[in-house]
Design an enzyme around this catalytic site. Structure first.
Site, PDB file in Angstrom:
ATOM      1  N   ARG A 129      -4.675  31.119   8.874  1.00  0.00           N
ATOM      2  CA  ARG A 129      -6.041  30.675   8.517  1.00  0.00           C
ATOM      3  C   ARG A 129      -6.883  31.821   7.960  1.00  0.00           C
ATOM      4  O   ARG A 129      -6.691  32.974   8.321  1.00  0.00           O
ATOM      5  CB  ARG A 129      -6.707  30.048   9.760  1.00  0.00           C
ATOM      6  CG  ARG A 129      -5.941  28.818  10.218  1.00  0.00           C
ATOM      7  CD  ARG A 129      -6.540  28.200  11.459  1.00  0.00           C
ATOM      8  NE  ARG A 129      -7.862  27.647  11.204  1.00  0.00           N
ATOM      9  CZ  ARG A 129      -8.629  27.116  12.160  1.00  0.00           C
ATOM     10  NH1 ARG A 129      -8.222  27.100  13.406  1.00  0.00           N
ATOM     11  NH2 ARG A 129      -9.806  26.631  11.854  1.00  0.00           N
ATOM     12  N   ASP A 326     -14.382  17.793  12.996  1.00  0.00           N
ATOM     13  CA  ASP A 326     -13.135  17.743  13.775  1.00  0.00           C
ATOM     14  C   ASP A 326     -12.631  16.314  13.972  1.00  0.00           C
ATOM     15  O   ASP A 326     -11.555  16.111  14.539  1.00  0.00           O
ATOM     16  CB  ASP A 326     -13.342  18.400  15.141  1.00  0.00           C
ATOM     17  CG  ASP A 326     -13.539  19.906  15.021  1.00  0.00           C
ATOM     18  OD1 ASP A 326     -13.115  20.482  13.995  1.00  0.00           O
ATOM     19  OD2 ASP A 326     -14.116  20.497  15.946  1.00  0.00           O
TER      20      ASP A 326
HETATM   21  C1  S3P Z   1     -16.429  25.184  15.870  1.00  0.00           C
HETATM   22  C2  S3P Z   1     -16.753  25.047  14.544  1.00  0.00           C
HETATM   23  C3  S3P Z   1     -15.964  24.243  13.598  1.00  0.00           C
HETATM   24  C4  S3P Z   1     -14.974  23.319  14.307  1.00  0.00           C
HETATM   25  C5  S3P Z   1     -14.273  24.005  15.444  1.00  0.00           C
HETATM   26  C6  S3P Z   1     -15.271  24.503  16.470  1.00  0.00           C
HETATM   27  C7  S3P Z   1     -17.285  26.012  16.729  1.00  0.00           C
HETATM   28  O1  S3P Z   1     -15.232  25.101  12.747  1.00  0.00           O
HETATM   29  O2  S3P Z   1     -14.035  22.806  13.390  1.00  0.00           O
HETATM   30  O3  S3P Z   1     -13.366  23.121  16.098  1.00  0.00           O
HETATM   31  O4  S3P Z   1     -17.174  25.922  17.973  1.00  0.00           O
HETATM   32  O5  S3P Z   1     -18.116  26.753  16.187  1.00  0.00           O
HETATM   33  P1  S3P Z   1     -15.864  25.733  11.401  1.00  0.00           P
HETATM   34  O6  S3P Z   1     -16.933  26.659  11.760  1.00  0.00           O
HETATM   35  O7  S3P Z   1     -14.690  26.423  10.744  1.00  0.00           O
HETATM   36  O8  S3P Z   1     -16.335  24.544  10.618  1.00  0.00           O
END
Ligand code: S3P
Length: 446
Positions: A129, A326
């Protein structure tokens, strides 16, 4: 760490209704932040309802490696002795964040303004990632990152010895990027500002304010601006973690899908920056009651009551994407059973989650006999409606807990069983998923 053991295949077969009460575990986002902010406070933070999924446990271990004392008193009950902002010590070994993008990105932020070096890694999913989205803004504070090509883990990060505050407009809608910058801003003098075009989950801002930091949120011409005054003394807190709306989505979906079902889910977090799926489901015709709306642990919650019913496909407004980012895997599974097409736009971020979720859902749904269309940032599912989903496939979960759970839920409503090749990753976010679903009446075997 998830994804390192033997694959655990699991099969879901349609059967009777789902009935009963589903006790959903604590919110993953709030749980990570509770441990990290607890580690940065001066004194003892106590946490109840902490999610004991592998992702969060890995963050707890990391906080211990940076010098905090992290102890478990009982199920979901934890205590963290914090070392204060700027008090992290250099870890003696590599920090392994397992499967967790949230864990690694927030922790890199939290250490980026301390004069020490740490090396971060994770499982095969996390190592694929993009991390440049956090190491780029952290470099503005004065931190230096060296990683693999494409900004991939493992990454060695040396924090800034003399950090400067930063003003940063996030190029992608990401709460992880916003949070990494704010956590780095804690140990920089002056004001750190993060501007986001679209609001993403706001747990970090809310919790920082709860821990006593000075945080302002303003609507500006550039977007939503969050300003943090650096170098506060964070006061330890008692945190009651709300139950995770993203985990709740799976039993909610299963109850919508299995004829005759009625499931009650007490105390589900419904922070507006997280609750987009529930608006979408109501638009699709889902029978969901939101009973006893109240506030718990500083977050809005409600008791959900879900009954089976047919769904219709809709166009999901792209501006809702961040508040349900999500939830697209389970939405896609539900859309497969709906009458008509479901159109999801503005979802490019799905390509860089625990897996490429557009590809994972597209290939899995096709294998189950469902027609889909996709583009770089959009996805269309042609619902089977009254014809039913054929199923009868084995689907790859790709080290992605939500892909595994989405296809197991779909299997509960398909004509033939659906198997996921590896249900192991589910422990990262929802370790009680299988027993909870079985207790409601789901036929899961593996
Ligand atoms: C999260 C932010 C989201 C989400 C992840 C949890 C967080 O990701 O998809 O499961 O706790 O800040 P992104 O910041 O990459 O959108």
């Amino acid at each position: 760490m998830a994804g390192h053991g033997e694959a655990q295949p699991m099969r879901a077969t349609a059967g009777g209704p789902l009935r009963g009460v589903a006790e959903i575990p604590g919110d993953k986002s709030v749980s990570h932040r509770s441990l990290i902010l607890g580690a940065l406070a001066v004194g003892e933070t106590s946490i109840t309802g902490l999610l004991e999924g592998q992702d969060v446990l890995d963050t707890g271990k990391a906080m211990a490696a940076f010098g905090a004392t992290v102890e478990r008193d009982g199920p979901g009950a934890w205590r963290v002795q914090g070392v204060g902002v700027g008090g992290f010590r250099e870890p003696e070994d590599v920090i392994d964040c397992g499967n967790s993008g949230t864990g690694v990105r927030l922790i890199m932020g939290a250490m980026a303004t301390s004069d020490l070096t740490a090396t971060f890694t994770g499982d095969a999913s996390l190592r694929s990632r993009p991390m440049g989205r956090v190491t780029d803004p952290l470099a503005l504070f004065g931190a230096e990152a060296r990683g693999r090509r494409g900004g991939r883990l493992p990454i060695t990060l040396t924090g800034a010895a003399a950090p400067v505050p930063v003003r940063y407009a996030t190029p992608v809608a990401s709460a992880q990027v916003k949070s990494a910058v704010l956590l780095a801003g804690l140990n920089a003098p002056g004001e750190t500002v993060v501007i986001e075009k679209e609001a993403t989950r706001d747990h970090t801002e809310r919790m920082l304010a709860g821990f006593g930091a000075e945080v302002r949120v303003e609507a500006t011409a550039e977007g939503r601006a969050v300003t943090l005054v650096g170098q506060p003394e964070l006061r330890p807190q008692r945190i009651a973690v709300p139950r995770d709306p993203s985990s709740a989505a799976f039993p909610v979906a299963a109850a919508l899908l299995a004829p005759g079902s009625e499931v009650r889910l007490p105390g589900i977090g419904l922070n507006p920056t997280r609750a987009g799926l529930y608006d979408t489901l109501v638009e699709m015709g889902a029978a969901i009651e939101f009973a006893d709306r109240r506030e718990e642990g500083g977050e809005p919650v409600a008791d959900l009551v879900v009954r089976h019913g047919a769904l219709r496909g809709i166009e999901v407004p792209p501006e809702r994407a961040a508040s349900m980012i999500d939830e697209y895997p389970i939405l896609a599974a539900l859309a497969a059973t709906a009458e008509g097409r479901t159109v999801m736009r503005g979802v490019k971020e799905l390509r860089v989650k625990e897996s490429d979720r557009i590809d994972a859902m597209a290939r899995g749904l096709e294998a189950c006999g469902v027609e889909v269309e996709e583009g770089p940032d959009w996805f269309v599912v042609h619902g089977r409606g009254a014809d039913g989903v054929p199923g009868g496939a084995t689907v790859a979960s790709r080290l992605d807990h939500r892909i595994a759970m989405a296809f197991l839920c779909l299997g509960l409503a398909s004509r033939r069983p659906v198997t996921v090749d590896d249900a192991g990753p589910i422990v990262t976010s929802f370790p009680s998923f299988v027993p909870l679903m079985r207790a409601l009446g789901a036929d899961l075997s593996g």
